[in-house]
Design an enzyme around this catalytic site. Structure first.
Site, PDB file in Angstrom:
ATOM      1  N   THR A 165      46.081  41.783  34.416  1.00 37.90           N
ATOM      2  CA  THR A 165      46.831  40.510  34.392  1.00 37.90           C
ATOM      3  C   THR A 165      45.869  39.435  33.870  1.00 37.90           C
ATOM      4  OG1 THR A 165      46.360  40.201  36.749  1.00 37.90           O
ATOM      5  CG2 THR A 165      48.517  41.093  36.164  1.00 37.90           C
ATOM      6  N   LYS A 188      42.562  46.989  38.833  1.00 34.17           N
ATOM      7  CA  LYS A 188      42.759  45.659  38.247  1.00 34.17           C
ATOM      8  C   LYS A 188      42.753  44.658  39.387  1.00 34.17           C
ATOM      9  CE  LYS A 188      45.802  43.206  38.193  1.00 34.17           C
ATOM     10  NZ  LYS A 188      46.326  42.066  39.056  1.00 34.17           N
ATOM     11  N   THR A 199      43.879  41.494  45.547  1.00 26.57           N
ATOM     12  CA  THR A 199      45.108  41.556  44.733  1.00 26.57           C
ATOM     13  C   THR A 199      44.914  42.537  43.693  1.00 26.57           C
ATOM     14  OG1 THR A 199      45.314  39.287  44.772  1.00 26.57           O
ATOM     15  CG2 THR A 199      46.619  40.386  43.142  1.00 26.57           C
ATOM     16  N   GLU A 279      38.468  35.620  38.676  1.00 26.23           N
ATOM     17  CA  GLU A 279      38.908  34.382  38.033  1.00 26.23           C
ATOM     18  C   GLU A 279      37.898  33.262  38.227  1.00 26.23           C
ATOM     19  OE1 GLU A 279      42.712  33.671  39.753  1.00 26.23           O
ATOM     20  OE2 GLU A 279      43.745  35.028  38.379  1.00 26.23           O
ATOM     21  N   ASN A 398      43.944  28.767  37.992  1.00 32.38           N
ATOM     22  CA  ASN A 398      44.950  28.906  39.030  1.00 32.38           C
ATOM     23  C   ASN A 398      45.885  27.723  39.159  1.00 32.38           C
ATOM     24  OD1 ASN A 398      44.624  31.556  40.314  1.00 32.38           O
ATOM     25  ND2 ASN A 398      42.503  30.842  40.437  1.00 32.38           N
ATOM     26  N   SER A 403      53.366  28.532  35.255  1.00 34.89           N
ATOM     27  CA  SER A 403      54.162  27.702  34.360  1.00 34.89           C
ATOM     28  C   SER A 403      53.554  27.641  32.974  1.00 34.89           C
ATOM     29  CB  SER A 403      54.322  26.307  34.938  1.00 34.89           C
ATOM     30  OG  SER A 403      53.084  25.796  35.351  1.00 34.89           O
TER      31      SER A 403
END
Lengths: 403, 403
Positions: A165, A188, A199, A279, A398, A403
């Site tokens: 992702t 992942k 996650t 991230e 994040n 959106s």
């Protein structure tokens, strides 16, 4: 954390390194970006023993609920994984989508000649929570991914790529044991990484001849010391799943300790890869607590420190602000004596018996790796939590995800 | 959260609004910046009843340890507060510094004509953890601050200014009751704001004639519903202190319910001011959990959501990514049924019975205030936690604090 088997690890192979496994990944159009988003791992046998651990989040995605049922049989023949949508918080309709996906995989594998029931198909999803999957694309993709898999033997890298992702690189590893058995894995996960696995989707394969009991024991022991101790942002996903599939194709039944060590080493290496690609990560941070009253206390204390935003922002700024470590650990629900706590950063003492050490403000933390050791001085329990810093990039990534 | 007394709140006055209190603040040179850093609040009586609540952090700063001893007498005549250094993790020497400060205040007040013992002097410190205070400056400052205080009657704003660290504005409020008694308060705190009070110093004064028992009861009830429910970054300080001093100068003993309501209203207003000036804040966020099995469960669930980095970054980005709220609350150690959870953002339903609501992705969160309501549907407990978003400014400010 790594075992003596670690020297055999190679990252150029993954789930198809062990004999008896095929895999591939394709772009099924689930992601708007058009990048790969559907992966299949297939166990050709002769054995189909399997074990699994799942998120502890009470809000569980449909594929988790499905695969929890499937694993009660203690065997799996295939795993279908999609990125581009978590299929979480999607209600009964979302569960029917997962069920339909498993049925479609079973039908396609049966058509190909490998008689498979839906209950033998694990399903994993990752992506945005709350939206239904585009099922026409998923089902069309299932047909294609089975065809692709049937055509080749070693698509492990393609599978590892299709489950990404916000990951920037695929994560895979293989461990070849001298006695002709192998463990491979892919994973992942880049955000929403926390205690109950992270996650994270992970599929581990082996050609060792190991029954489901031994798989389960090895997997639970390994995940407790690896994925459960990776905590990037304290957030735990609705979809976390780690699967371990054994084909028995090597016809070797390993020594149990060596097998456990191999599973631990593969999980540990995949965790290091997840941490390195988290991230917004600018620093890889290991928080080690020693001298705790118990290993459990050490894990708890290390996790409290690893989750502290003020510790994480200080380390992002390469600032040896050790007082924040003291303030954080002081809130951990563990036995501690403030006057016995000592802290070091990258081996340099910064706090001794609860008081600042000379030169503490001058410790150089500019490198990419930071090791924080907190000695509580009340017992002999120790543990390490892997985390990352809290950076501008983390906030950026994040604050603009859905959106 | 606000009481019916709230209409009487004015923010132009603080701790010197009630009769019987003097205060001031000076620049003693503790801060390298040269800005005000030493404040004194003095209770002229006739009463000197006092109550206090302190950080729950096991790592407690020297001034906390000192003031915990002082308050066992249930009376205080003065409070000396410094910014520019927390005097935490400073060992026995740091405690001696606090003691010496209290002795110096007592001596200066006695010289001025108000016979005072060191045990009647509360001490509060805020700033960087781990460094000793520059005691020559502190002790010289004590002499000056007592002289300044002696010369004027209403230095509440100066005191509120001198306790600021990363705060950008002083926080104070006064509540004038129709029956001629008054409550005033000041607070500081912008980062390390969390459950056990918030990194935060707060002094509340009243001229009501109230004994220490009633002060203690009112203060504990109020802080449990206000400061304990402000959670900016989940980090809890070593120095948090809230003091309540009563002079009795109004000669009015209020109705207990009205007094409790006044203390609650003052605490609540100071919390709103702390939230609005929190480090890096771009949005004021209220997380309300309703329908919990108990009020305690509601607090726990709301706090878990309020601390979730992915929820906080999404709101920074004005992104109505409600799935992150579900993922967060799913990890809360409370009774819940995923299929009964409903969520609204600013009054717009985004999740109903665990599934996304139509239009959920289009809710406008661009304003400065965001109200998140999570209805668990399992009971009647409810609670609100105030928090803020996780922004670039937060990361910036906290990655460059000590160095």
């Amino acid at each position: 954390m790594t075992s003596t088997s670690a020297q055999n690890l190679v990252r150029t192979q993954g789930v198809t390194a062990p004999a008896g496994f095929r895999a591939t990944g394709i772009a099924a159009g689930i992601k708007a970006s058009g990048t790969p988003d559907l992966a299949l791992v297939f166990n050709e046998g002769p054995d189909h023993a399997a074990a699994a651990v799942f998120t502890r989040n009470k809000v569980k995605a449909a594929p988790v609920l499905w695969t929890q049922q499937a694993i009660t049989t203690r065997r799996l023949r295939a795993v279908i994984l999609n990125s581009g949508g978590a299929n979480a918080c999607t209600g009964p309709g979302g569960f029917q989508d997962t069920h339909a996906t498993a049925e479609a995989v079973a039908a396609a594998l049966s058509d190909w000649g490998s008689e498979t029931g839906a209950i033998e198909v694990g399903v994993c999803s990752t992506g945005l929570i709350g939206d239904r999957l585009p099922m026409a694309k998923v089902l069309a993709g299932v047909t294609v991914v089975v065809q692709e898999m049937a055509g080749g033997l070693s698509g492990g890298t393609e599978a590892a790529t299709a489950i990404m992702t916000t990951d920037t690189v695929p994560k895979q590893v293989a461990l070849h044991h001298a006695q002709d058995w192998t463990v491979g894995g892919m994973a992942k996960g880049a955000g929403m990484l926390a205690p109950s696995l992270a996650t994270m989707l992970c599929v581990i394969t082996t050609d060792a001849a190991v029954d489901a009991d031994a798989l389960d024991r090895a997997l639970r022991a390994a995940t407790a010391r690896t994925f459960d101790r990776l905590d990037v942002d304290g957030s735990c996903s609705t979809n976390d799943t780690v699967l371990l599939l054994a084909s028995g194709a090597s016809e070797v039944t390993p020594d149990p300790d060596e097998f456990d060590a191999a599973i631990l080493a593969v999980c540990d290496d995949l965790c290091a890869q997840l941490q390195a690609d988290a991230e917004g990560m600018t620093k890889r941070i290991a928080i080690t607590v020693t001298g705790a009253a118990s290993e459990e206390d050490a894990v708890t204390a290390a996790r409290v420190i690893a989750r502290d935003s003020l510790v994480k922002t200080a380390l992002f700024g390469s600032d040896p602000n050790w007082g924040r470590v003291l303030a954080a650990v002081g809130m951990a629900p563990v036995e501690l004596e403030p006057d016995r706590i000592s802290v070091s950063f990258n081996g340099s003492p910064v706090c001794i018996d609860g008081v600042g050490a000379p030169g503490a403000r001058d410790v150089d933390l500019s490198g990419a790796d930071v090791e924080v050791v907190v000695a509580l001085g009340v017992g002999s329990g120790s543990a390490t939590i892997r985390t990352t810093d809290l950076s501008h990039a983390y906030v950026e990534e994040n604050s603009a995800y859905s959106s």
